[in-house]
Design a protein around this motif. Structure first.
Motif, PDB file in Angstrom:
ATOM      1  N   ALA A   1       0.825  -1.204   0.000  1.00 29.30           N
ATOM      2  CA  ALA A   1       0.000   0.000   0.000  1.00 29.30           C
ATOM      3  C   ALA A   1       0.860   1.255   0.000  1.00 29.30           C
ATOM      4  O   ALA A   1       1.912   1.307   0.642  1.00 29.30           O
ATOM      5  CB  ALA A   1      -0.915   0.005   1.225  1.00 29.30           C
ATOM      6  N   LEU A   2       0.405   2.250  -0.730  1.00 27.98           N
ATOM      7  CA  LEU A   2       1.043   3.562  -0.733  1.00 27.98           C
ATOM      8  C   LEU A   2       0.010   4.608  -0.335  1.00 27.98           C
ATOM      9  O   LEU A   2      -1.022   4.748  -0.999  1.00 27.98           O
ATOM     10  CB  LEU A   2       1.604   3.900  -2.127  1.00 27.98           C
ATOM     11  N   GLY A   3       0.275   5.306   0.758  1.00 28.71           N
ATOM     12  CA  GLY A   3      -0.619   6.386   1.156  1.00 28.71           C
ATOM     13  C   GLY A   3      -1.781   5.978   2.028  1.00 28.71           C
ATOM     14  O   GLY A   3      -2.793   6.682   2.076  1.00 28.71           O
ATOM     15  N   LEU A   4      -1.659   4.862   2.742  1.00 29.50           N
ATOM     16  CA  LEU A   4      -2.722   4.438   3.661  1.00 29.50           C
ATOM     17  C   LEU A   4      -2.184   4.376   5.087  1.00 29.50           C
ATOM     18  O   LEU A   4      -1.104   3.825   5.327  1.00 29.50           O
ATOM     19  CB  LEU A   4      -3.279   3.074   3.262  1.00 29.50           C
ATOM     20  N   GLY A   5      -2.941   4.927   6.026  1.00 25.95           N
ATOM     21  CA  GLY A   5      -2.531   4.958   7.420  1.00 25.95           C
ATOM     22  C   GLY A   5      -2.754   3.639   8.136  1.00 25.95           C
ATOM     23  O   GLY A   5      -3.399   2.728   7.621  1.00 25.95           O
ATOM     24  N   ASP A   6      -2.244   3.562   9.360  1.00 27.40           N
ATOM     25  CA  ASP A   6      -2.304   2.315  10.128  1.00 27.40           C
ATOM     26  C   ASP A   6      -3.727   1.880  10.439  1.00 27.40           C
ATOM     27  O   ASP A   6      -4.025   0.678  10.452  1.00 27.40           O
ATOM     28  CB  ASP A   6      -1.525   2.481  11.445  1.00 27.40           C
ATOM     29  N   ASP A   7      -4.636   2.849  10.701  1.00 25.58           N
ATOM     30  CA  ASP A   7      -6.002   2.448  11.046  1.00 25.58           C
ATOM     31  C   ASP A   7      -6.716   1.797   9.861  1.00 25.58           C
ATOM     32  O   ASP A   7      -7.502   0.863  10.035  1.00 25.58           O
ATOM     33  CB  ASP A   7      -6.798   3.647  11.569  1.00 25.58           C
TER      34      ASP A   7
ATOM     35  N   ILE B   1       4.987   4.296   4.212  1.00 27.58           N
ATOM     36  CA  ILE B   1       5.002   5.744   4.422  1.00 27.58           C
ATOM     37  C   ILE B   1       3.750   6.273   5.112  1.00 27.58           C
ATOM     38  O   ILE B   1       3.621   7.474   5.334  1.00 27.58           O
ATOM     39  CB  ILE B   1       5.198   6.484   3.089  1.00 27.58           C
ATOM     40  N   GLY B   2       2.817   5.386   5.470  1.00 26.78           N
ATOM     41  CA  GLY B   2       1.593   5.853   6.115  1.00 26.78           C
ATOM     42  C   GLY B   2       0.725   6.626   5.131  1.00 26.78           C
ATOM     43  O   GLY B   2       0.911   6.553   3.916  1.00 26.78           O
ATOM     44  N   GLY B   3      -0.250   7.381   5.668  1.00 23.98           N
ATOM     45  CA  GLY B   3      -1.084   8.173   4.769  1.00 23.98           C
ATOM     46  C   GLY B   3      -2.493   8.370   5.282  1.00 23.98           C
ATOM     47  O   GLY B   3      -2.698   8.641   6.470  1.00 23.98           O
ATOM     48  N   LEU B   4      -3.474   8.213   4.399  1.00 20.68           N
ATOM     49  CA  LEU B   4      -4.867   8.516   4.698  1.00 20.68           C
ATOM     50  C   LEU B   4      -5.418   7.657   5.838  1.00 20.68           C
ATOM     51  O   LEU B   4      -5.140   6.473   5.923  1.00 20.68           O
ATOM     52  CB  LEU B   4      -5.733   8.293   3.460  1.00 20.68           C
ATOM     53  N   SER B   5      -6.212   8.307   6.684  1.00 24.17           N
ATOM     54  CA  SER B   5      -6.926   7.594   7.737  1.00 24.17           C
ATOM     55  C   SER B   5      -8.325   7.256   7.234  1.00 24.17           C
ATOM     56  O   SER B   5      -8.739   7.687   6.150  1.00 24.17           O
ATOM     57  CB  SER B   5      -7.029   8.471   8.984  1.00 24.17           C
ATOM     58  N   LEU B   6      -9.077   6.499   8.020  1.00 28.04           N
ATOM     59  CA  LEU B   6     -10.459   6.198   7.655  1.00 28.04           C
ATOM     60  C   LEU B   6     -11.284   7.476   7.552  1.00 28.04           C
ATOM     61  O   LEU B   6     -12.158   7.595   6.687  1.00 28.04           O
ATOM     62  CB  LEU B   6     -11.076   5.252   8.687  1.00 28.04           C
ATOM     63  N   GLN B   7     -10.988   8.442   8.427  1.00 30.74           N
ATOM     64  CA  GLN B   7     -11.703   9.718   8.382  1.00 30.74           C
ATOM     65  C   GLN B   7     -11.393  10.469   7.090  1.00 30.74           C
ATOM     66  O   GLN B   7     -12.277  11.080   6.479  1.00 30.74           O
ATOM     67  CB  GLN B   7     -11.314  10.581   9.589  1.00 30.74           C
ATOM     68  N   ASP B   8     -10.134  10.406   6.652  1.00 31.53           N
ATOM     69  CA  ASP B   8      -9.749  11.060   5.395  1.00 31.53           C
ATOM     70  C   ASP B   8     -10.470  10.426   4.211  1.00 31.53           C
ATOM     71  O   ASP B   8     -10.941  11.124   3.303  1.00 31.53           O
ATOM     72  CB  ASP B   8      -8.235  10.960   5.185  1.00 31.53           C
ATOM     73  N   ILE B   9     -10.555   9.100   4.222  1.00 28.20           N
ATOM     74  CA  ILE B   9     -11.244   8.394   3.139  1.00 28.20           C
ATOM     75  C   ILE B   9     -12.725   8.759   3.136  1.00 28.20           C
ATOM     76  O   ILE B   9     -13.324   8.977   2.071  1.00 28.20           O
ATOM     77  CB  ILE B   9     -11.064   6.873   3.282  1.00 28.20           C
ATOM     78  N   ALA B  10     -13.311   8.846   4.331  1.00 22.03           N
ATOM     79  CA  ALA B  10     -14.722   9.229   4.436  1.00 22.03           C
ATOM     80  C   ALA B  10     -14.936  10.638   3.887  1.00 22.03           C
ATOM     81  O   ALA B  10     -15.915  10.902   3.165  1.00 22.03           O
ATOM     82  CB  ALA B  10     -15.177   9.147   5.888  1.00 22.03           C
TER      83      ALA B  10
END
Length: 241
Positions: free
Chosen positions: A147-153, A166-175
């Motif tokens: 995955a590229l750009g997805l956070g741990d949650d 590299i981490g990235g978007l959270s579930l809240q960001d996707i929402a």
């Protein structure tokens, strides 16, 4: 989970709105996030082998979309919007005229939709063959992605075991991004801060390491002679190794 324990053998995850009221009041959950979450929850409960997962979504139309859905647990995918798009394309005057003139092979709507299905299937087989996999069942749920750009949650909820360096978007960001696809958001004509274009000039876009300033410094460091090019005398120069 409760439905599978009760004996349900097929779970259908659908983003089709039941009616206009539901469409106006809610939005969809990205299908890959949904199927991954259900897939891993069933694994955690020891129930994954007791039920199949069917995804009915308008957000799948390319082979990559299907490959990701299957790779994260979907046993079947119904791309209703893609099939409807094929139907509308078939009914266009331009398409019909091209068929009449012989530029396109004459087909019925059902045949055109079948051609799309076969094309997607062939695309999936090509992806599988590149990975050295011969069976779709071997690819299903295999999660051979990074995955590229997805956070741990997000990873913990839907893509357990997938590397996201590299981490990235959270579930809240996707929402938030999903909500921005709603009609009222489109009507607001919200402007993007950055359109995603590569602009080496800092004031016009994001900073990029491969800037024009860096290129000039590199040319100076190696003593690049800009008077030499393929259009002049490059091929006549002696090869220095």
């Amino acid at each position: 989970v409760e439905e599978v324990k009760a004996g349900v053998e097929v779970l259908i995850l659908s983003d089709v709105a039941a009616d206009q009221a539901e469409l106006e009041e809610t939005t969809y959950i990205p299908p890959l996030v949904a199927v991954g979450a259900v897939h891993h929850r069933l694994i955690d409960e020891g129930l994954r082998m007791d039920a199949g997962i069917v995804v009915e979504t308008g957000a799948a139309w390319s082979t990559h979309h299907f490959a990701c859905l299957v790779g994260y647990g979907a046993n079947a995918v119904h791309p209703y919007l893609a099939l409807e798009t094929v139907k509308q394309w078939h009914g266009q005057d331009k398409t019909q005229k091209m068929m009449e003139s012989g530029k396109l092979k004459k087909t019925s709507v059902a045949e055109a939709q079948e051609n799309y299905r076969v094309a997607v299937e062939n695309g999936l087989l090509k992806i599988l063959s590149k990975m050295g996999i011969s069976l779709l069942t071997s690819y299903s749920g295999a999660q051979i992605f990074e995955a590229l750009g997805l956070g741990d949650d997000v990873i913990d909820r839907s893509f357990k075991g997938t590397t996201s360096r590299i981490g990235g978007l959270s579930l809240q960001d996707i929402a938030s991004e999903t909500i921005m696809m709603r009609p009222e958001s489109v009507k607001e004509k919200m402007k993007l801060v950055n359109y995603g274009y590569y602009k080496p000039v800092p004031k016009l876009g994001e900073y990029h390491v491969n800037s024009s300033d860096l290129a000039k410094l590199l040319h100076d460091a190696i003593g690049l002679d800009k008077s030499v090019s393929a259009a002049t005398t490059r091929d006549e120069l002696e090869n220095d190794g």
